[in-house]
Structures are given as C-alpha cells and as structure tokens.
Design an enzyme around this catalytic site. Structure first.
Site, short mmCIF file in Angstrom:
data_model
loop_
_atom_site.label_atom_id
_atom_site.label_comp_id
_atom_site.label_asym_id
_atom_site.label_seq_id
_atom_site.Cartn_x
_atom_site.Cartn_y
_atom_site.Cartn_z
N SER A 14 0.79 -1.22 -0.09
CA SER A 14 0.00 -0.12 -0.06
C SER A 14 1.07 1.43 0.04
O SER A 14 1.69 1.39 0.91
CB SER A 14 -0.77 0.16 1.13
OG SER A 14 -1.66 -1.15 1.17
N ASP A 37 -8.49 -2.56 2.98
CA ASP A 37 -7.26 -2.96 2.01
C ASP A 37 -6.34 -4.08 3.18
O ASP A 37 -5.68 -3.41 4.06
CB ASP A 37 -6.40 -1.58 1.79
CG ASP A 37 -5.04 -1.90 1.40
OD1 ASP A 37 -4.77 -3.13 0.82
OD2 ASP A 37 -4.30 -1.10 0.89
N TRP A 76 -4.79 -7.75 4.32
CA TRP A 76 -3.93 -9.13 3.74
C TRP A 76 -4.03 -10.09 4.67
O TRP A 76 -4.36 -9.86 5.99
CB TRP A 76 -2.66 -8.78 3.37
CG TRP A 76 -1.92 -8.00 4.27
CD1 TRP A 76 -1.40 -8.59 5.42
CD2 TRP A 76 -1.74 -6.44 4.54
NE1 TRP A 76 -0.58 -7.53 6.21
CE2 TRP A 76 -1.08 -6.28 5.90
CE3 TRP A 76 -2.24 -5.53 3.93
CZ2 TRP A 76 -0.99 -5.09 6.16
CZ3 TRP A 76 -2.05 -4.00 4.38
CH2 TRP A 76 -1.24 -3.89 5.42
#
Length: 651
Positions: free
Chosen positions: A431, A648, A650
């Site tokens: 990011s 966003d 993971w």
C-alpha cells in the site's frame, strides 16, 4: 453542484472550462474504447488444433491460479486428452462459443478473487465481457475452480460468478464448482476437487485414464554454448534489455527501475525492523493516487541461489533455454529465455516458499534412496498419512527447496527439471504510503522485515523485505534501483473533502493513511472545507514501534488530524487493541457514521484485526443505534456497497 446546507446558495462543482476539458477527455476515451485495434492475439477456435480439447483459462494475481491451470493442462495427457493453459487477457474471449466446434472439448477456469471480491488484473476484460454479453454458450462444456480466502468478506466471488454466469449463458457444467480456501489449505482443496473432477470428465466424454502416471516433461533443455550474451535475459520481465533502455508506459511486463532515494528504520527499539522507503519516479510518467498499491519485483537471496547450484553440482552461469515440447502451445518458455540458471533462480523462480505436492511428486524419481523416494511420493499423495507427513515435514517445518535438497541427500534432480517445476517468483504489493498531491515524484513504502527461525533451526527470510532492507542509500550518493509499477485500487478518499473519514490501521496498516492524511493536509492548504480526519493506530510499545510518531503528532497539532487514537497493546498488563478504542468512542463514531456521512477505512491484517473491527462496529450499531445484530450486519454491508466502508487487508 455541491449540495449546500439549507439557506446557502449551491456552488458549481466544476467550471465551464473544467466541463469542456472533462467532456473532451471522456469523448477521446470512449472513441479509443470503441475503435481501438486489438493488438493481442485472438483465440480463433476455428483454426484451433482439433486435438487440443481442454483449455484451462486462469485468472491469476500471485501465480497460484496459473500454476493450478498448468497442472490441469498437464493432467489431461493422462486421460487421452490434450490440454493447454491460457491467459484470458491474451485472447478474444467473445469467441468462447466456438469451442463447441471442437469434438470432446471443454473450458476449465481457475479463477482467483483479488481485493474486495474483484477479478484479477488479467481476468478483468473477461469478467466485463461476461457481465455485458448475451452470447449463447449452449454446447460449451465448462468447469470452474475458484481460489479465495475465507477471511475476506467476498470469499471466492469471482469463481462463483464465473460458474453461475457461464451456466446462465447456456454452458454445460461438467463438474461442480470447486472453492479453494487459502486461509486453510488451498492446495489440498485443489487436489480434492481435481481427484473428483477427472473421473467426472471421463464419464462425461466416455474416455478412460491411459494409466500413464509418470512425470511428464513439458519443456526440453537447450544449452547455448556460443551465444552472444547481449541476447540473454538478465532479469527483464518482458522486452530484452528493457532495464537498459527504459520506455514508458510502465506495467507488470515493463516495470520501471526506480532509484531508492530514502531507506530509514522507523522503529526506535524492539527486535523487528520496520522501514520507510522512498522510490524516485521522476521522469517516469508514472501517476498514482493515495490508496493505490506499488508492485515491486524482488530478487532471491544470492547465497541461497549459490547453495542450490553447489548442492546440484551445476555451473549456474551456463546460458540455457527451456523450450516447450508442444510447438503449438503459445507459452514457449516457463520464464524469459535464453537466460542463465543463476538469473532464473534469482529473478524468475520462487525458491523461498514451501514446494507444492506436485513438485515433490515429480522430483521423487530422482531420489536414489528407496525410503526417501517413498516418503516424497507419500507426501504428494492424498492419503491421510501422506497429508500429515507433508503438513509436518514441509509446511510446519517451513522447508523450501534448498532445505529439501539438503535434508534428502540422495535427491539429485537435473536442474533444468527443477527450474521447470518451480513456480514463478511474483511481484510483491505494498500500500502506497504517500500522496501524489504532496509527493508527485516519489512513492513511499512502509514495511516490516520478515525474519525468524524455523523448526529445523534455519533462518527464514522474507524475499522482498530483506531485499528492500539492503537497498541502502550509500554515502557516495549511489542509489540502488527497484523494478516497480503501480496497481490501481478502489481504496479512495471521499470525493467531497468535507466528508469525515475514520481510518483504522495498526502496524504497517498505517501505510495508505499516511497518504490520506498528507492529501487532507494539502486540501486544507488549498482552502477546501475538510471534514473530520480521525485515525486509530496500534503498535506494541510507544517507545519502540510508534510509526511516524513525529509526523502524526504534527498533523494533530496543526489540526489536519482531528483525533489521533493510539492503542499501545503491550504497554500495560491488559492488551489494548484498536477495536477497544473504537468501542470507547462509540457515541462519537455512531454520530459520524449515521448522521454525518463518514467514510470508514480499514487496513492491515484480515484474519484477526479486520474481523474484530467489524465486530466492534456491529456492537456500536447495536448499543448506540439500537439495531439488532442482523440489522447491524446489513447496515454495514450497505455502507460497503455505497463505498463508505473500504478495506485494504491481507492475510
């Protein structure tokens, strides 16, 4: 017009010149889209080889779906069929209906889901075509295996949609949709599906397994003894010498070599290394927005590469090509060729991850010790005993290919076959931790270096983070370079700066919010009405890993950050995380969300943090908003649909 408060005159959002420029650009884009010439090869089923009856398309972001597609195409040989793996981006998928012209044919789709239920980059056009087409696919036989992760909200959305849509268009489903879960064991899910898939295919087409169960080579080795080294790939992704003569536009096949202008340690203490890196993109014509991702192509550890060469007794600087034995296949090489073994193992092949079962199976034949060979075949099998052995000996012990070669002394595979079997080394996505409004000529990365000791006593080092850590700016001004490109994201600040934003990003999840905060500061400087900007950040200790402490405290002092909430999880006896701080401020948060149109952003760990934050918001809606749990879940799902709850994350 911007919507105004009652009693105020609405102000035009765009001036007449802005509207003219916007209309001109929109018109040019529409013209380009409608009349552009396709440069990619067209999949012409009319001239398609009659004996090529299994086409396995893959939508792949990290290479796993492509790897599974190659395995299925290779398996077809064992059933008297001929298969090929295909990238849908390289073909005109509107020709799919012509597959029925080939006898006993079928299309298989290995489709990964990326981000928030999105298709992968290479499957986007195919996905768009499925959404917009009304083509008749009657007579087209298909099957779908989806690759996803249950920690994400939209588990396997792309695979599910592909399976559903192909059936709606009249396609014949040969076998049930398979759903792989990377949060559990993706390969086990794939193998279990595959073991039922092929018998169903045999029954459907009336064919039988040929009984050939030996390893099938897909590529042959060509050694170049007298080649001009200017014709040899040295790590380029696409065009030969593209690193020497850089030409935009830059993308996954043509990355930009960005000089590293800053590389500094962020944390003041502790046993971890958290770093801030700045990549110089001056004169590259690369554009990005806050919230986008930067992809970097790392290089494997040179020591590990050399040890593989020593273990196999090979001159790694030999120039070679691996050439596809199937001349009709569009994939001529498994990686750019000609190259050297050293370059292949350094730039193109994943030598650091734990090998999948098919690699162990194909390598087993090269173990001269019967017990070692038996154990390798057992680990590659679907038996409970084999699964347990693979889990403990490979996965839990985290053995990469070098560790396996070292711990199985009788295993001596030809290095060319090893290079054929290993998966491609993939780009790593980070990011972006900056705003192009403030830093138009640089892209910032915030990352933690991965390094720890495994069960076998070996030190595991993350490929990309350790490689980036060593990209230090020298005193003489020499700058290391990083092959990179930008991947667009839907993680965006609100269109209206006056909307409040609530950002939750513990650890390196702070990255995109550094860009957001920089952009909100820039908007304030431009005289815009900027709404409340609230950050929830978490780390272990205030005096060790409070990332960007000076910058954040300064943003708070000047009023850009309305509220800076920090959870120092280990500075007291009872651990405190960001979700606890959310609950503490529940009345304020509910008012911002429910009454003031606030946008929520979450970045970081998907498995635990993002789920716990979800739960905290549900509880706030129930306790302050008076909703039932079902209503709360529905409320936040609607916020996601409206683009007011973005993640966003993971795993």
């Amino acid at each position: 017009y911007l919507l105004s408060d009652e009693g105020q005159t609405p102000e035009p959002l765009l001036g007449s010149l802005d509207i003219f420029i916007f209309s001109l650009i929109a018109g040019l884009l529409i013209y380009w889209f409608l009349f552009r010439k396709k440069t990619e090869p067209v999949l012409d089923f009319k001239t398609f080889p009659a004996n090529r009856n299994v086409v396995v398309f893959y939508g792949s972001q990290t290479g796993t779906a492509e790897e599974f597609a190659n395995r299925l195409a290779k398996d077809a040989h064992r059933y008297g069929m001929k298969g090929m793996a295909a990238d849908p981006e390289e073909y005109d998928m509107s020709e799919l209906s012509r597959l029925k012209e080939i006898p006993n044919s079928m299309a298989v789709f290995c489709m990964a889901t990326y981000g928030e239920g999105d298709p992968t980059d290479n499957a986007q056009e195919f996905y768009d075509w499925m959404q917009g087409t009304d083509d008749d696919l009657e007579g087209v036989n298909f099957a779908v295996f989806g690759l996803g992760n249950k920690t994400y909200e939209h588990f396997n959305a792309t695979g599910k949609y592909t399976d559903k849509r192909l059936a709606e268009l009249g396609g014949k489903r040969v076998f049930d949709l398979g759903l792989g879960d990377d949060d559990s064991n993706l390969e086990e899910d794939f193998i279990s599906w595959k073991e039922q898939f092929w018998p169903a295919v045999c029954e459907f087409f009336g064919v039988e397994a040929t009984g050939e169960d030996s390893s099938i080579r897909q590529f042959e080795l060509v050694v170049h003894n007298d080649i001009n080294m200017n014709q040899v790939y040295t790590g380029e992704m696409g065009r030969l010498k593209s690193f020497q003569t850089q030409k935009p536009p830059f993308d996954s096949k043509n990355p930009f070599l960005a000089p590293v202008s800053v590389n500094r340690k962020l944390n003041k203490g502790g046993n971890r290394h958290l770093m801030h890196i700045e990549l110089d993109i001056m004169d590259s014509k690369i554009r990005y927005d806050a919230g986008d991702h930067v992809a970097v192509y790392p290089i494997n550890d040179a020591v590990v590469v050399s040890r593989i060469g020593e273990r196999l007794g090979v001159d790694l600087d030999t120039a070679i090509s691996l050439k596809n034995l199937d001349e009709e296949c569009n994939k001529k090489h498994p990686f750019p060729c000609p190259t050297t073994y050293r370059t292949a193992l350094s730039h193109y092949l994943d030598i650091n991850n734990k090998p999948r079962k098919n690699v162990l199976y194909d390598l087993a034949q090269y173990a001269s010790d019967p017990q070692e060979q038996e154990n390798m075949r057992k680990m590659a099998s679907a038996s409970p005993e084999g699964k347990a052995l693979y889990q403990s000996w490979v996965l839990d012990s985290e053995r990469n290919i070098l560790a396996i070669l070292e711990d199985l002394p009788s295993l001596n595979p030809p290095i060319d076959h090893l290079c054929e079997l290993l998966p491609r080394l993939q780009a790593r996505y980070y990011s972006i931790a900056s705003s192009s409004k403030v830093h138009p000529n640089s892209i910032h990365i915030c990352a933690v270096v991965i390094e720890y000791t495994t069960e076998t006593g070996r030190v595991y080092k993350g490929v990309a983070t350790n490689w980036l850590k060593n990209k230090e700016v020298t005193e003489n001004g020499h700058k290391h370079t990083v092959p990179m490109y930008v991947r667009r994201s839907q993680f965006r600040l609100p269109f209206k700066p006056s909307n409040p934003v609530i950002m939750i990003g513990p650890g390196t999840g702070i990255a995109p919010f550094m860009g957001f905060i920089q952009e909100r500061a820039w908007q304030k400087e431009q005289g815009k009405d900027v709404g409340e900007t609230i950050l929830y950040f978490g780390c272990r200790h205030k005096n060790e890993d409070f990332l960007y402490q000076q910058e954040l405290e300064e943003f708070e002092r000047v009023g850009v950050l309305t509220q800076l909430n920090i959870a120092f999880s280990r500075d007291q006896e009872r651990k405190i995380y960001v979700q606890h701080l959310l609950k503490k401020n529940k009345e304020q948060l509910w008012k911002l969300i429910h009454s003031n149109n606030a946008h929520i952003y979450v970045c970081g760990d998907a498995r635990n943090m993002a789920r716990d934050v979800h739960t905290a918001f549900y509880e706030i809606a129930e306790e302050v908003g008076g909703l039932t749990h079902t209503q709360a879940v529905d409320y936040f799902k609607k916020l996601m649909t409206k683009g007011r709850y973005s993640q966003d994350v993971w795993s």
